[in-house]
Design a protein around this motif. Structure first.
Motif, mmCIF file in Angstrom:
data_model
loop_
_atom_site.group_PDB
_atom_site.id
_atom_site.type_symbol
_atom_site.label_atom_id
_atom_site.label_comp_id
_atom_site.label_asym_id
_atom_site.label_seq_id
_atom_site.Cartn_x
_atom_site.Cartn_y
_atom_site.Cartn_z
ATOM 1 N N GLN A 1 63.472 58.603 17.593
ATOM 2 C CA GLN A 1 64.001 59.355 18.734
ATOM 3 C C GLN A 1 63.907 58.508 19.997
ATOM 4 O O GLN A 1 62.860 57.935 20.282
ATOM 5 N N THR A 2 65.005 58.459 20.758
ATOM 6 C CA THR A 2 64.911 57.857 22.082
ATOM 7 C C THR A 2 64.210 58.822 23.034
ATOM 8 O O THR A 2 63.379 58.405 23.837
ATOM 9 N N GLY B 1 58.893 58.492 18.294
ATOM 10 C CA GLY B 1 59.535 58.568 19.595
ATOM 11 C C GLY B 1 58.507 58.500 20.699
ATOM 12 O O GLY B 1 57.315 58.278 20.455
ATOM 13 N N TYR C 1 63.874 63.562 23.907
ATOM 14 C CA TYR C 1 64.008 64.912 23.366
ATOM 15 C C TYR C 1 64.904 65.815 24.215
ATOM 16 O O TYR C 1 64.645 67.012 24.320
ATOM 17 N N CYS D 1 61.635 58.314 27.740
ATOM 18 C CA CYS D 1 62.740 57.811 26.938
ATOM 19 C C CYS D 1 62.478 56.361 26.545
ATOM 20 O O CYS D 1 62.020 55.556 27.370
ATOM 21 N N SER E 1 74.281 58.872 18.548
ATOM 22 C CA SER E 1 73.298 58.611 17.501
ATOM 23 C C SER E 1 73.818 57.500 16.610
ATOM 24 O O SER E 1 74.986 57.119 16.673
ATOM 25 N N HIS F 1 70.273 64.940 21.862
ATOM 26 C CA HIS F 1 69.701 63.882 21.034
ATOM 27 C C HIS F 1 68.711 64.418 19.994
ATOM 28 O O HIS F 1 68.235 63.647 19.162
ATOM 29 N N ALA F 2 68.414 65.704 20.050
ATOM 30 C CA ALA F 2 67.368 66.240 19.165
ATOM 31 C C ALA F 2 67.718 67.557 18.501
ATOM 32 O O ALA F 2 66.980 68.024 17.632
ATOM 33 N N ASP G 1 68.133 58.928 16.755
ATOM 34 C CA ASP G 1 68.460 60.194 17.422
ATOM 35 C C ASP G 1 69.129 61.172 16.463
ATOM 36 O O ASP G 1 69.738 60.803 15.465
#
Length: 251
Positions: free
Chosen positions: A72-73, A98, A75, A145, A39, A79-80, A52
Protein backbone atom coordinates in the motif's frame (compact mmCIF):
# COMPACT_ATOMS: atom_id res chain seq x y z
CA UNK A 1 10.89 -7.31 -13.34
CA UNK A 2 7.56 -6.66 -14.99
CA UNK A 3 5.03 -4.06 -13.88
CA UNK A 4 1.49 -4.00 -15.25
CA UNK A 5 -0.85 -1.08 -14.62
CA UNK A 6 -4.23 -2.17 -13.26
CA UNK A 7 -5.44 1.43 -13.09
CA UNK A 8 -4.01 4.83 -13.97
CA UNK A 9 -6.75 7.24 -12.93
CA UNK A 10 -7.28 9.69 -10.10
CA UNK A 11 -10.11 9.30 -7.59
CA UNK A 12 -12.77 10.35 -10.14
CA UNK A 13 -11.43 7.89 -12.74
CA UNK A 14 -12.03 8.29 -16.49
CA UNK A 15 -14.66 8.66 -17.81
CA UNK A 16 -15.96 10.89 -15.02
CA UNK A 17 -19.63 10.41 -14.22
CA UNK A 18 -21.83 12.67 -16.38
CA UNK A 19 -18.87 14.45 -18.00
CA UNK A 20 -18.73 15.16 -21.74
CA UNK A 21 -15.22 16.63 -21.96
CA UNK A 22 -12.90 15.45 -24.73
CA UNK A 23 -11.19 12.82 -22.58
CA UNK A 24 -14.36 11.38 -21.10
CA UNK A 25 -16.04 11.24 -24.52
CA UNK A 26 -13.00 9.43 -25.93
CA UNK A 27 -13.09 6.88 -23.11
CA UNK A 28 -16.82 6.31 -23.57
CA UNK A 29 -16.20 5.59 -27.25
CA UNK A 30 -12.95 3.63 -26.75
CA UNK A 31 -12.68 1.68 -23.46
CA UNK A 32 -8.90 1.38 -23.90
CA UNK A 33 -8.82 4.94 -22.52
CA UNK A 34 -10.64 4.03 -19.31
CA UNK A 35 -8.66 4.94 -16.21
CA UNK A 36 -9.54 2.85 -13.16
CA UNK A 37 -8.23 3.37 -9.58
CA UNK A 38 -4.48 3.86 -9.62
CA UNK A 39 -2.78 0.51 -8.97
CA UNK A 40 -0.34 -1.99 -10.46
CA UNK A 41 1.10 -5.48 -10.18
CA UNK A 42 4.85 -6.08 -10.08
CA UNK A 43 6.39 -9.48 -10.76
CA UNK A 44 9.95 -10.69 -10.27
CA UNK A 45 10.93 -14.36 -10.24
CA UNK A 46 8.38 -16.22 -8.12
CA UNK A 47 7.08 -13.03 -6.47
CA UNK A 48 3.90 -11.21 -7.48
CA UNK A 49 2.82 -8.16 -5.49
CA UNK A 50 -0.17 -5.87 -5.84
CA UNK A 51 0.61 -2.14 -5.51
CA UNK A 52 -2.47 -0.49 -3.99
CA UNK A 53 -5.92 -1.98 -3.83
CA UNK A 54 -8.48 0.53 -5.06
CA UNK A 55 -10.00 -1.84 -7.60
CA UNK A 56 -13.24 -3.38 -6.35
CA UNK A 57 -12.79 -6.62 -8.33
CA UNK A 58 -9.65 -7.92 -6.59
CA UNK A 59 -11.23 -11.27 -5.76
CA UNK A 60 -11.87 -11.81 -9.47
CA UNK A 61 -8.48 -10.56 -10.63
CA UNK A 62 -6.42 -12.56 -8.13
CA UNK A 63 -7.50 -16.13 -7.33
CA UNK A 64 -6.28 -17.57 -4.01
CA UNK A 65 -2.54 -18.09 -4.00
CA UNK A 66 -1.85 -15.78 -6.95
CA UNK A 67 -0.41 -12.92 -4.83
CA UNK A 68 2.48 -12.90 -2.38
CA UNK A 69 1.02 -9.78 -0.79
CA UNK A 70 0.02 -6.15 -1.18
CA UNK A 71 2.12 -2.98 -1.03
CA UNK A 72 0.00 0.00 0.00
CA UNK A 73 1.20 3.50 -0.78
CA UNK A 74 -1.42 4.87 1.62
CA UNK A 75 -4.96 4.41 2.88
CA UNK A 76 -7.13 6.84 0.94
CA UNK A 77 -10.31 5.20 -0.35
CA UNK A 78 -9.35 5.12 -4.03
CA UNK A 79 -6.20 3.19 -3.11
CA UNK A 80 -7.61 0.86 -0.45
CA UNK A 81 -11.36 0.32 -0.97
CA UNK A 82 -10.87 -3.11 -2.57
CA UNK A 83 -9.57 -4.44 0.74
CA UNK A 84 -13.01 -4.04 2.31
CA UNK A 85 -14.25 -7.00 0.27
CA UNK A 86 -11.03 -9.00 0.02
CA UNK A 87 -10.63 -9.17 3.82
CA UNK A 88 -13.64 -11.47 4.24
CA UNK A 89 -11.97 -14.35 2.41
CA UNK A 90 -11.23 -17.55 4.35
CA UNK A 91 -8.45 -20.10 4.87
CA UNK A 92 -5.56 -17.88 3.80
CA UNK A 93 -3.49 -14.92 5.00
CA UNK A 94 -2.35 -11.97 2.86
CA UNK A 95 0.36 -9.60 4.12
CA UNK A 96 -0.33 -5.92 3.50
CA UNK A 97 2.76 -3.71 3.79
CA UNK A 98 2.41 0.05 3.94
CA UNK A 99 3.08 3.19 5.98
CA UNK A 100 2.20 3.44 9.63
CA UNK A 101 -1.16 5.22 9.77
CA UNK A 102 -3.24 5.18 12.98
CA UNK A 103 -6.45 6.05 11.15
CA UNK A 104 -6.03 3.79 8.14
CA UNK A 105 -9.21 3.46 6.10
CA UNK A 106 -12.69 2.70 7.45
CA UNK A 107 -12.53 -0.23 9.91
CA UNK A 108 -9.86 -2.23 8.07
CA UNK A 109 -7.45 -2.36 10.99
CA UNK A 110 -10.20 -3.25 13.49
CA UNK A 111 -11.73 -5.97 11.33
CA UNK A 112 -8.86 -7.11 9.14
CA UNK A 113 -10.06 -10.62 8.30
CA UNK A 114 -7.45 -12.43 6.20
CA UNK A 115 -5.33 -9.28 5.82
CA UNK A 116 -2.18 -8.89 7.93
CA UNK A 117 -1.31 -5.21 8.51
CA UNK A 118 1.28 -5.89 11.22
CA UNK A 119 4.46 -5.21 9.21
CA UNK A 120 4.41 -1.47 8.50
CA UNK A 121 7.30 0.16 6.65
CA UNK A 122 9.47 3.02 7.84
CA UNK A 123 11.14 5.67 5.70
CA UNK A 124 13.87 4.24 3.41
CA UNK A 125 13.47 0.77 4.90
CA UNK A 126 14.60 -1.97 2.55
CA UNK A 127 13.17 -5.47 2.35
CA UNK A 128 14.01 -8.42 0.18
CA UNK A 129 10.97 -9.95 -1.51
CA UNK A 130 12.39 -13.00 -3.19
CA UNK A 131 14.96 -11.83 -5.72
CA UNK A 132 13.60 -8.27 -5.64
CA UNK A 133 14.74 -5.57 -3.23
CA UNK A 134 12.13 -2.97 -2.28
CA UNK A 135 12.88 0.41 -0.71
CA UNK A 136 10.17 2.57 0.88
CA UNK A 137 10.29 6.24 -0.22
CA UNK A 138 8.43 8.90 1.84
CA UNK A 139 6.10 11.07 -0.24
CA UNK A 140 4.23 14.36 0.36
CA UNK A 141 0.50 13.81 0.69
CA UNK A 142 -2.41 14.49 3.05
CA UNK A 143 -1.99 11.04 4.68
CA UNK A 144 1.15 9.06 5.47
CA UNK A 145 2.26 7.87 2.06
CA UNK A 146 5.12 5.81 0.64
CA UNK A 147 6.45 5.25 -2.83
CA UNK A 148 8.60 2.24 -3.63
CA UNK A 149 11.80 1.55 -5.55
CA UNK A 150 11.96 -1.98 -6.95
CA UNK A 151 15.45 -3.30 -7.72
CA UNK A 152 16.74 -6.48 -9.34
CA UNK A 153 20.09 -7.23 -11.01
CA UNK A 154 21.00 -3.58 -11.41
CA UNK A 155 17.59 -2.54 -12.79
CA UNK A 156 15.37 -0.10 -10.91
CA UNK A 157 11.72 0.97 -11.14
CA UNK A 158 10.37 3.77 -8.91
CA UNK A 159 6.63 4.03 -8.20
CA UNK A 160 5.81 7.46 -6.70
CA UNK A 161 2.13 8.20 -6.16
CA UNK A 162 0.35 10.01 -4.46
CA UNK A 163 2.59 13.03 -3.98
CA UNK A 164 3.03 16.72 -4.64
CA UNK A 165 6.71 17.11 -5.40
CA UNK A 166 9.14 15.10 -3.31
CA UNK A 167 10.51 15.61 0.21
CA UNK A 168 14.17 16.74 0.06
CA UNK A 169 15.45 13.53 1.62
CA UNK A 170 13.49 11.40 -0.87
CA UNK A 171 14.78 13.42 -3.81
CA UNK A 172 18.33 13.08 -2.49
CA UNK A 173 17.97 9.31 -2.19
CA UNK A 174 16.45 8.90 -5.65
CA UNK A 175 19.27 10.96 -7.15
CA UNK A 176 21.66 8.16 -6.10
CA UNK A 177 19.77 5.55 -8.16
CA UNK A 178 19.95 5.17 -11.96
CA UNK A 179 16.28 4.51 -12.68
CA UNK A 180 15.08 2.60 -15.72
CA UNK A 181 11.52 3.82 -15.10
CA UNK A 182 10.14 6.43 -12.73
CA UNK A 183 6.35 6.31 -12.41
CA UNK A 184 5.01 9.59 -11.01
CA UNK A 185 1.73 11.15 -9.98
CA UNK A 186 0.32 13.58 -12.57
CA UNK A 187 -3.17 14.58 -11.49
CA UNK A 188 -3.42 18.12 -12.85
CA UNK A 189 -2.62 19.92 -16.10
CA UNK A 190 -0.11 22.78 -15.80
CA UNK A 191 -1.27 25.29 -13.18
CA UNK A 192 -0.29 28.86 -12.36
CA UNK A 193 -0.62 28.23 -8.63
CA UNK A 194 1.02 25.35 -6.74
CA UNK A 195 -1.30 22.32 -6.53
CA UNK A 196 -2.17 20.55 -3.29
CA UNK A 197 -1.53 16.84 -2.60
CA UNK A 198 -0.86 15.87 -6.24
CA UNK A 199 1.55 16.93 -8.98
CA UNK A 200 0.52 18.99 -11.93
CA UNK A 201 2.24 18.22 -15.22
CA UNK A 202 4.98 20.78 -14.60
CA UNK A 203 5.87 19.26 -11.22
CA UNK A 204 5.81 15.72 -12.60
CA UNK A 205 8.18 16.68 -15.43
CA UNK A 206 10.42 18.54 -12.97
CA UNK A 207 10.82 15.36 -10.91
CA UNK A 208 12.04 13.56 -14.00
CA UNK A 209 14.49 16.33 -14.79
CA UNK A 210 16.03 16.10 -11.33
CA UNK A 211 16.66 12.36 -11.54
CA UNK A 212 18.73 10.02 -13.67
CA UNK A 213 15.92 8.15 -15.41
CA UNK A 214 15.52 6.55 -18.83
CA UNK A 215 11.75 6.83 -18.94
CA UNK A 216 9.38 8.99 -16.91
CA UNK A 217 5.89 7.44 -16.75
CA UNK A 218 2.85 9.54 -15.79
CA UNK A 219 0.02 7.93 -13.82
CA UNK A 220 -2.82 8.93 -11.43
CA UNK A 221 -4.12 10.88 -14.42
CA UNK A 222 -7.32 12.92 -14.34
CA UNK A 223 -9.68 13.64 -17.22
CA UNK A 224 -8.39 17.21 -17.16
CA UNK A 225 -4.82 16.02 -17.80
CA UNK A 226 -6.00 13.74 -20.61
CA UNK A 227 -7.96 16.61 -22.17
CA UNK A 228 -5.01 19.01 -21.90
CA UNK A 229 -2.69 16.49 -23.56
CA UNK A 230 -5.23 15.90 -26.33
CA UNK A 231 -5.20 19.65 -26.97
CA UNK A 232 -1.40 19.86 -26.66
CA UNK A 233 -0.22 16.62 -28.30
CA UNK A 234 3.41 17.67 -28.83
CA UNK A 235 4.10 18.27 -25.13
CA UNK A 236 5.67 14.95 -24.13
CA UNK A 237 9.05 13.84 -25.45
CA UNK A 238 9.73 10.24 -26.46
CA UNK A 239 11.26 9.48 -23.05
CA UNK A 240 8.03 10.42 -21.26
CA UNK A 241 5.27 7.84 -21.31
CA UNK A 242 1.59 8.14 -20.50
CA UNK A 243 0.53 5.09 -18.50
CA UNK A 244 -2.59 3.25 -19.65
CA UNK A 245 -4.66 0.63 -17.90
CA UNK A 246 -3.30 -2.86 -18.68
CA UNK A 247 -0.08 -1.37 -20.05
CA UNK A 248 3.20 -3.03 -19.06
CA UNK A 249 6.82 -2.05 -18.54
CA UNK A 250 9.68 -4.51 -18.10
CA UNK A 251 13.40 -4.40 -17.30
Amino acid sequence: MKLRFLGTGDSAQVPVYNCDCLACTRAQQDPSWYRRPCSAVIECGDQRWLIDSGRMDLTELFPPGSLNGILQTHYHADHAQGLLHLRWGVNCRIPVYGPEDEKGFADLFKHSGILDFSATWSAFEQRQLGAMQVTAIPLQHSKPCLGYVFSHEGKHIAYLTDTVGLPPESLAYLQTVALDYCIVDCSHPPQDTPPRNHNDLNMALAIGQQLTVKHLVLTHISHKVDTWLMENPETLSDSILLAKDNGMIAV
